[in-house]
Write an enzyme that holds these catalytic residues in place. Structure first.
Site, short mmCIF file in Angstrom:
data_model
loop_
_atom_site.label_atom_id
_atom_site.label_comp_id
_atom_site.label_asym_id
_atom_site.label_seq_id
_atom_site.Cartn_x
_atom_site.Cartn_y
_atom_site.Cartn_z
N HIS A 184 -17.88 63.72 17.89
CA HIS A 184 -17.70 65.12 18.32
C HIS A 184 -18.91 65.97 17.93
O HIS A 184 -18.78 67.06 17.37
CB HIS A 184 -16.42 65.70 17.71
CG HIS A 184 -15.17 64.95 18.06
ND1 HIS A 184 -14.65 64.93 19.34
CD2 HIS A 184 -14.35 64.16 17.31
CE1 HIS A 184 -13.55 64.18 19.36
NE2 HIS A 184 -13.37 63.70 18.15
N ARG B 237 -5.90 57.62 8.01
CA ARG B 237 -6.19 56.50 8.90
C ARG B 237 -7.29 55.62 8.31
O ARG B 237 -8.01 56.03 7.41
CB ARG B 237 -6.63 57.01 10.28
CG ARG B 237 -5.53 57.63 11.09
CD ARG B 237 -6.07 58.26 12.38
NE ARG B 237 -6.84 59.47 12.12
CZ ARG B 237 -7.42 60.20 13.06
NH1 ARG B 237 -7.35 59.82 14.33
NH2 ARG B 237 -8.10 61.30 12.75
N LYS C 34 -13.28 59.13 11.43
CA LYS C 34 -13.83 60.48 11.62
C LYS C 34 -15.33 60.50 11.37
O LYS C 34 -15.90 59.63 10.74
CB LYS C 34 -13.14 61.47 10.67
CG LYS C 34 -11.67 61.70 11.01
CD LYS C 34 -11.49 62.23 12.42
CE LYS C 34 -12.03 63.63 12.60
NZ LYS C 34 -11.90 64.12 14.00
N TYR D 190 -15.49 58.28 15.81
CA TYR D 190 -15.42 59.56 16.51
C TYR D 190 -16.49 60.47 15.91
O TYR D 190 -16.59 60.60 14.69
CB TYR D 190 -14.05 60.21 16.32
CG TYR D 190 -12.93 59.53 17.06
CD1 TYR D 190 -12.90 59.49 18.45
CD2 TYR D 190 -11.88 58.92 16.37
CE1 TYR D 190 -11.87 58.86 19.14
CE2 TYR D 190 -10.84 58.28 17.04
CZ TYR D 190 -10.85 58.25 18.42
OH TYR D 190 -9.83 57.62 19.09
N ASP E 291 -4.02 73.11 35.20
CA ASP E 291 -5.19 72.24 35.31
C ASP E 291 -5.89 72.56 36.63
O ASP E 291 -5.26 73.06 37.58
CB ASP E 291 -4.78 70.76 35.26
CG ASP E 291 -5.94 69.85 34.85
OD1 ASP E 291 -5.88 69.30 33.73
OD2 ASP E 291 -6.88 69.69 35.64
N LEU F 192 -10.69 69.23 27.93
CA LEU F 192 -11.74 68.35 27.44
C LEU F 192 -12.83 68.17 28.48
O LEU F 192 -12.55 67.91 29.65
CB LEU F 192 -11.15 66.96 27.10
CG LEU F 192 -12.15 65.87 26.73
CD1 LEU F 192 -12.77 66.16 25.36
CD2 LEU F 192 -11.50 64.50 26.76
N GLU G 269 -15.47 58.79 21.50
CA GLU G 269 -14.95 59.71 22.51
C GLU G 269 -15.80 59.83 23.76
O GLU G 269 -15.36 60.45 24.73
CB GLU G 269 -14.72 61.10 21.90
CG GLU G 269 -15.96 61.92 21.64
CD GLU G 269 -16.62 61.63 20.30
OE1 GLU G 269 -17.59 62.32 19.96
OE2 GLU G 269 -16.17 60.70 19.60
N ILE H 271 -9.80 71.29 19.18
CA ILE H 271 -10.61 71.85 18.11
C ILE H 271 -11.74 70.91 17.69
O ILE H 271 -12.80 71.36 17.25
CB ILE H 271 -9.72 72.21 16.89
CG1 ILE H 271 -10.50 73.01 15.85
CG2 ILE H 271 -9.07 70.98 16.29
CD1 ILE H 271 -11.01 74.34 16.35
N ASP H 272 -11.57 69.58 17.83
CA ASP H 272 -12.65 68.66 17.48
C ASP H 272 -13.90 68.92 18.31
O ASP H 272 -15.02 68.60 17.88
CB ASP H 272 -12.21 67.20 17.69
CG ASP H 272 -11.39 66.68 16.52
OD1 ASP H 272 -11.74 67.00 15.37
OD2 ASP H 272 -10.42 65.94 16.74
N LYS I 94 -3.76 65.60 39.10
CA LYS I 94 -3.01 65.60 37.84
C LYS I 94 -1.73 66.42 37.98
O LYS I 94 -0.67 66.05 37.45
CB LYS I 94 -3.87 66.16 36.71
CG LYS I 94 -4.99 65.22 36.28
CD LYS I 94 -5.81 65.84 35.17
CE LYS I 94 -6.95 64.90 34.75
NZ LYS I 94 -7.81 65.51 33.70
N SER J 232 -5.18 75.98 37.52
CA SER J 232 -5.73 76.86 36.50
C SER J 232 -6.80 77.79 37.06
O SER J 232 -7.67 77.38 37.83
CB SER J 232 -6.33 76.02 35.37
OG SER J 232 -6.77 76.85 34.31
N ASN K 188 -7.96 66.98 12.52
CA ASN K 188 -7.63 65.55 12.52
C ASN K 188 -6.11 65.37 12.58
O ASN K 188 -5.50 64.75 11.70
CB ASN K 188 -8.23 64.82 11.32
CG ASN K 188 -7.76 65.40 9.98
OD1 ASN K 188 -7.49 66.58 9.86
ND2 ASN K 188 -7.69 64.55 8.95
N MET K 189 -5.53 65.91 13.63
CA MET K 189 -4.07 65.88 13.77
C MET K 189 -3.48 64.47 13.63
O MET K 189 -2.49 64.27 12.92
CB MET K 189 -3.65 66.51 15.10
CG MET K 189 -3.80 68.01 15.16
SD MET K 189 -3.39 68.70 16.79
CE MET K 189 -1.65 68.32 16.88
#
Length: 371
Positions: free
Chosen positions: A96, A15, A75, A94, A198, A240, A118, A269-270, A203, A220, A300-301
């Site tokens: 994180h 990216r 990133k 981003y 959730d 998140l 984010e 994972i981030d 939601k 959840s 970084n999918m």
């Protein structure tokens, strides 16, 4: 303002932080844009396309970082870039940080003002700059999970679905936000039996109506997670907490009891990941085995689909970039409380409480910084 866009250096990160459309918009406001040569090639954007819109191409990363009053990235800076940080620099990317102590320390030591995509947050709770990448990562999760579930990849050898007379794969999604909903949409389209967990009833109600009751929605809890995960062929974690470390919802003990060859995809994972055994992996080596299950934890999918991701990212960030360039970061944040929530570090201090809490450090109130 002088705005610099370096090439991304993370593993298989194709990216780039801006498109030629974004360059044209910034130039029209009287700003200078410096782009590192070749930065857009992975996203299918040539240097000539940037130049045509008024950008200046710069040969090296050091020169690119040095040219900018504001640096735009995709990133977070990694170790090879820490030396480019400085106290008169505004970094917009981003970050994180709650899952990245070395990056946090580097920003604090350099005194860099850093705004995280984010943690920019609208009054309704929406994270507008995280949203498009959550869409992308959510859509990718069932695809990469299905690949990992093939026997040759160490998985159960189960197809997602669509074969008459054979049970569909059971996909369990932890978190019903943007990434979770997109993951459900793709998994459902692949023929899987999909369940979302959730704690937010709204939601889950939206899931019921959106998918015409074809996706199961469950409130959840520790027990519900255990019951669903033990029956799953694939678990996708998307939970998140803005700016903070993700909660660990699937323990090592629970993974030990899962079906042999089951797959866990950690979209969170981030932010540290939502499975106890999660650790960041790369596109070169995306999976590892825990007990008899396969974990996919690429940090970084969306970098795997840069043509889509780069345009989606610029669509979301450009308005904020223009505000920062036109007004400077302090006034832009004073004028826009949503953008002010993006401030993570200022002048060697942490300005986002969840980041400070993650490392047991002190933080300064954003209101004090802006005043």
């Amino acid at each position: 303002m002088r705005i610099a866009i370096p090439a991304e250096v993370k593993n298989h990160e194709y990216r780039v932080a801006i498109t030629p459309v974004g360059v044209a918009e910034l130039v029209s406001h009287g700003h200078q844009v410096f782009v590192q040569a070749g930065a857009g090639l992975g996203s299918g954007i040539s240097d000539a396309e940037y130049v045509a819109q008024g950008a200046t191409m710069v040969p090296t990363a050091a020169e690119t970082w040095g040219a900018g009053e504001m640096v735009l990235k995709v990133k977070e800076p990694i170790a090879s870039e820490f030396g480019f940080l400085r106290d008169d620099l505004l970094l917009f990317t981003y970050l994180h940080l709650a899952a990245d102590r070395p990056g946090t320390d580097a920003l604090l030591q350099a005194g860099t003002t850093a705004i995280a995509y984010e943690t920019v947050q609208l009054p309704n709770g929406l994270l507008p700059l995280l949203y498009p990448m959550s869409e992308v990562a959510g859509c990718l999760a069932p695809q990469v999970g299905a690949h990992a579930m093939m026997k040759a990849q160490g998985g159960r050898g189960v197809l997602m679905g669509c074969v008459g007379g054979v049970a569909n794969a059971k996909v369990v999604i932890l978190g019903g936000g943007t990434a979770g909903q997109n993951a459900a949409n793709v998994a459902l389209g692949m023929g899987a039996d999909v369940t979302i967990l959730d704690t937010d009833l709204d939601k889950l109600r939206n899931t019921f109506w959106r998918y015409e009751n074809r996706v199961h929605g469950i409130v959840s809890s520790r027990l519900a997670i255990r019951e669903q995960v033990l029956g799953a062929d694939m678990v996708i974690g998307t939970v998140l907490i803005p700016g903070a470390k993700a909660p660990k919802l699937v323990t090592n003990e629970l993974v030990a009891e899962m079906k042999p060859g089951s797959v866990l995809v950690d979209v969170a994972i981030d932010q540290g990941g939502c499975f106890e055994d999660s650790r960041p992996t790369t596109h070169d080596d995306p999976t590892f085995t825990v007990h008899n299950s396969v974990l996919y934890c690429v940090a970084n999918m969306p970098g795997a689909v840069p043509n889509t991701s780069t345009w989606a990212l610029t669509n979301a960030t450009l308005g904020y970039v223009v505000k920062l360039a036109n007004s400077g970061w302090r006034k832009a944040c004073q004028d826009d409380p949503s953008l002010a929530l993006g401030l993570n570090t200022v002048g060697g201090r942490i300005s986002y409480p969840a980041v400070a809490q993650a490392f047991g450090l002190e933080h300064v109130n954003t209101s004090d910084v802006l005043s």
